[in-house]
Design a protein around this motif. Structure first.
Motif: not given
Length: 169
Positions: A67, A70, A73, A99-101
């Motif tokens: 994670s 992400s 970011e 964590p990606e979305n």
């Protein structure tokens, strides 16, 4: 403030490394070897330096190898309100996230910047949430009782030195 991390190998015979960006992380990750010359693959990611709010965001995020990209970011892109909403939703209310979305606006958390439940009660009465209170009766409003009632649904937290009152919906 620039973020700083440390990748601590789970293999005790290997040394970790500091990094600030994913580019630095990716450049180093494949080069770490243990004392037997074997490549190290598993690391604990530690938040080392950054703002207090970013530190609390990292704690709520649960940094890991999977994670960290992400997180970096989000920490760079999100504003203060997004970070506070995420910290309260995940760290205090127990919401789960991908964590990606992840988008902090998806979390249903009411946040108030009040020093106490009593101050929030005063604010709610002034805004008319309990109906119109005639001026000649304002002195008889029991704000402490309202504050006790609010404490059933609302909680207090201090995030980056700021006292907040919130409600998880």
């Amino acid at each position: 403030m620039e973020l700083s991390f440390y990748a601590q190998p789970y293999d005790v015979s290997a040394e970790g490394f500091y990094f600030r960006t994913m580019e630095e992380y990716e450049a180093q990750i494949g080069t770490i070897k243990n004392s037997f010359g074997q490549q190290v693959e598993e690391f604990e990611i530690q938040f080392i330096d950054g703002g207090t709010l970013d530190s609390e965001l990292a704690r709520a995020w649960g940094l890991s190898q999977a994670s960290v990209a992400s997180f970096i970011e989000a920490a760079e892109k999100w504003d203060e309100e997004d970070k506070i909403r995420f910290i309260l939703a995940v760290g205090e209310c127990g919401y789960f996230f991908d964590p990606e979305n992840v988008d902090p606006s998806d979390f249903d958390v009411d946040i108030y910047r009040s020093d106490s439940m009593r101050d929030l009660a005063i604010e709610f009465v002034a805004e008319g949430l309990f109906g119109e209170v005639p001026s000649h009766l304002e002195a008889y409003v029991d704000y402490d009782a309202i504050a006790r009632d609010l404490a059933i649904d609302y909680s207090e937290a201090i995030i980056a030195g700021e006292r907040l009152i919130y409600r998880c919906a």
